[in-house]
Write a protein that holds these residues in place. Structure first.
Motif, mmCIF file in Angstrom:
data_model
loop_
_atom_site.group_PDB
_atom_site.id
_atom_site.type_symbol
_atom_site.label_atom_id
_atom_site.label_comp_id
_atom_site.label_asym_id
_atom_site.label_seq_id
_atom_site.Cartn_x
_atom_site.Cartn_y
_atom_site.Cartn_z
ATOM 1 N N LEU A 1 7.602 8.793 -0.551
ATOM 2 C CA LEU A 1 7.494 7.688 0.401
ATOM 3 C C LEU A 1 7.154 8.201 1.800
ATOM 4 O O LEU A 1 6.315 7.623 2.503
ATOM 5 C CB LEU A 1 8.803 6.895 0.426
ATOM 6 C CG LEU A 1 8.801 5.580 1.173
ATOM 7 C CD1 LEU A 1 7.738 4.641 0.615
ATOM 8 C CD2 LEU A 1 10.165 4.929 1.078
ATOM 9 N N GLU A 2 7.760 9.297 2.181
ATOM 10 C CA GLU A 2 7.487 9.913 3.484
ATOM 11 C C GLU A 2 6.030 10.382 3.557
ATOM 12 O O GLU A 2 5.350 10.186 4.573
ATOM 13 C CB GLU A 2 8.432 11.099 3.683
ATOM 14 C CG GLU A 2 8.270 11.839 4.977
ATOM 15 C CD GLU A 2 9.184 13.059 5.076
ATOM 16 O OE1 GLU A 2 9.190 13.658 6.173
ATOM 17 O OE2 GLU A 2 9.859 13.422 4.103
ATOM 18 N N ILE A 3 5.532 10.961 2.473
ATOM 19 C CA ILE A 3 4.143 11.428 2.419
ATOM 20 C C ILE A 3 3.189 10.242 2.514
ATOM 21 O O ILE A 3 2.212 10.266 3.263
ATOM 22 C CB ILE A 3 3.884 12.245 1.140
ATOM 23 C CG1 ILE A 3 4.726 13.522 1.152
ATOM 24 C CG2 ILE A 3 2.402 12.567 0.983
ATOM 25 C CD1 ILE A 3 4.762 14.257 -0.173
ATOM 26 N N ALA A 4 3.484 9.164 1.758
ATOM 27 C CA ALA A 4 2.629 7.971 1.773
ATOM 28 C C ALA A 4 2.578 7.346 3.168
ATOM 29 O O ALA A 4 1.509 6.929 3.627
ATOM 30 C CB ALA A 4 3.125 6.960 0.746
ATOM 31 N N GLU A 5 3.705 7.280 3.850
ATOM 32 C CA GLU A 5 3.723 6.718 5.203
ATOM 33 C C GLU A 5 2.928 7.592 6.177
ATOM 34 O O GLU A 5 2.215 7.084 7.044
ATOM 35 C CB GLU A 5 5.163 6.551 5.687
ATOM 36 C CG GLU A 5 5.881 5.419 4.989
ATOM 37 C CD GLU A 5 7.345 5.305 5.353
ATOM 38 O OE1 GLU A 5 7.897 6.248 5.969
ATOM 39 O OE2 GLU A 5 7.932 4.269 5.023
ATOM 40 N N ALA A 6 3.035 8.910 6.018
ATOM 41 C CA ALA A 6 2.266 9.822 6.876
ATOM 42 C C ALA A 6 0.767 9.677 6.604
ATOM 43 O O ALA A 6 -0.045 9.705 7.534
ATOM 44 C CB ALA A 6 2.708 11.262 6.645
ATOM 45 N N VAL B 1 0.828 -1.208 0.000
ATOM 46 C CA VAL B 1 0.000 0.000 0.000
ATOM 47 C C VAL B 1 0.862 1.258 0.000
ATOM 48 O O VAL B 1 0.626 2.179 -0.790
ATOM 49 C CB VAL B 1 -0.965 -0.004 1.217
ATOM 50 C CG1 VAL B 1 -1.575 1.356 1.447
ATOM 51 C CG2 VAL B 1 -2.043 -1.040 1.024
ATOM 52 N N VAL B 2 1.872 1.298 0.861
ATOM 53 C CA VAL B 2 2.741 2.477 0.934
ATOM 54 C C VAL B 2 3.486 2.655 -0.390
ATOM 55 O O VAL B 2 3.598 3.771 -0.905
ATOM 56 C CB VAL B 2 3.717 2.391 2.128
ATOM 57 C CG1 VAL B 2 4.774 3.470 2.050
ATOM 58 C CG2 VAL B 2 2.952 2.499 3.434
ATOM 59 N N GLY B 3 3.980 1.565 -0.963
ATOM 60 C CA GLY B 3 4.686 1.644 -2.243
ATOM 61 C C GLY B 3 3.797 2.121 -3.373
ATOM 62 O O GLY B 3 4.197 2.972 -4.180
ATOM 63 N N ALA B 4 2.589 1.576 -3.432
ATOM 64 C CA ALA B 4 1.657 1.977 -4.487
ATOM 65 C C ALA B 4 1.248 3.439 -4.334
ATOM 66 O O ALA B 4 1.182 4.191 -5.317
ATOM 67 C CB ALA B 4 0.424 1.078 -4.462
ATOM 68 N N ARG B 5 0.997 3.860 -3.110
ATOM 69 C CA ARG B 5 0.597 5.255 -2.871
ATOM 70 C C ARG B 5 1.749 6.213 -3.153
ATOM 71 O O ARG B 5 1.540 7.288 -3.724
ATOM 72 C CB ARG B 5 0.091 5.426 -1.438
ATOM 73 C CG ARG B 5 -0.429 6.803 -1.140
ATOM 74 C CD ARG B 5 -1.630 7.163 -1.997
ATOM 75 N NE ARG B 5 -2.030 8.519 -1.722
ATOM 76 C CZ ARG B 5 -2.621 9.335 -2.574
ATOM 77 N NH1 ARG B 5 -2.931 8.916 -3.778
ATOM 78 N NH2 ARG B 5 -2.923 10.561 -2.231
ATOM 79 N N ALA B 6 2.985 5.831 -2.799
ATOM 80 C CA ALA B 6 4.153 6.668 -3.078
ATOM 81 C C ALA B 6 4.329 6.828 -4.587
ATOM 82 O O ALA B 6 4.651 7.922 -5.070
ATOM 83 C CB ALA B 6 5.402 6.073 -2.448
ATOM 84 N N GLN C 1 1.902 6.723 -6.810
ATOM 85 C CA GLN C 1 0.842 7.634 -7.241
ATOM 86 C C GLN C 1 1.221 9.085 -6.964
ATOM 87 O O GLN C 1 1.057 9.949 -7.819
ATOM 88 C CB GLN C 1 -0.468 7.319 -6.527
ATOM 89 C CG GLN C 1 -1.125 6.042 -6.941
ATOM 90 C CD GLN C 1 -2.389 5.756 -6.139
ATOM 91 O OE1 GLN C 1 -2.655 6.398 -5.124
ATOM 92 N NE2 GLN C 1 -3.155 4.783 -6.602
ATOM 93 N N ILE C 2 1.739 9.347 -5.777
ATOM 94 C CA ILE C 2 2.109 10.713 -5.393
ATOM 95 C C ILE C 2 3.246 11.217 -6.279
ATOM 96 O O ILE C 2 3.231 12.355 -6.745
ATOM 97 C CB ILE C 2 2.481 10.779 -3.897
ATOM 98 C CG1 ILE C 2 1.236 10.540 -3.050
ATOM 99 C CG2 ILE C 2 3.126 12.110 -3.547
ATOM 100 C CD1 ILE C 2 1.506 10.304 -1.581
ATOM 101 N N ALA C 3 4.240 10.360 -6.537
ATOM 102 C CA ALA C 3 5.367 10.740 -7.388
ATOM 103 C C ALA C 3 4.917 11.012 -8.825
ATOM 104 O O ALA C 3 5.534 11.800 -9.538
ATOM 105 C CB ALA C 3 6.427 9.646 -7.368
ATOM 106 N N SER C 4 3.802 10.385 -9.222
ATOM 107 C CA SER C 4 3.281 10.580 -10.579
ATOM 108 C C SER C 4 2.331 11.762 -10.680
ATOM 109 O O SER C 4 1.754 11.998 -11.739
ATOM 110 C CB SER C 4 2.566 9.312 -11.039
ATOM 111 O OG SER C 4 3.480 8.245 -11.109
ATOM 112 N N GLY C 5 2.112 12.466 -9.571
ATOM 113 C CA GLY C 5 1.301 13.676 -9.614
ATOM 114 C C GLY C 5 -0.038 13.620 -8.913
ATOM 115 O O GLY C 5 -0.798 14.585 -8.967
ATOM 116 N N ALA C 6 -0.363 12.521 -8.258
ATOM 117 C CA ALA C 6 -1.629 12.445 -7.523
ATOM 118 C C ALA C 6 -1.573 13.409 -6.333
ATOM 119 O O ALA C 6 -0.547 13.539 -5.683
ATOM 120 C CB ALA C 6 -1.873 11.026 -7.020
#
Length: 71
Positions: free
Chosen positions: A37-42, A12-17, A19-24
């Protein structure tokens, strides 16, 4: 309340990171954070990740659980 396994957590953290890196857009205040990765973990700590876990059991049944509803 179902628990998130360590394998689900990593996925989940990897997939969300990714997404965020791709502009989500992040779902939390990211003041001072630059690493995806820090944002996804938070987001996971605050239970704000907009995803669901689908668990498939040996008897063929599936269970869909929102990340926000997991411990």
């Amino acid at each position: 309340m179902p628990k998130l396994t360590k394998y689900e957590r990593v996925r989940v953290v990897g997939a969300r990171a990714t997404q965020i890196a791709s502009g989500a857009p992040p779902t939390i205040d990211i003041t001072g954070m630059t690493d995806a990765l820090e944002i996804a973990e938070a987001e996971l700590e605050q239970r704000k990740i907009p995803m669901m876990i689908i668990r498939t059991y040996p008897d063929g049944r599936e269970e869909k659980i929102a990340i926000a509803d997991m411990d």
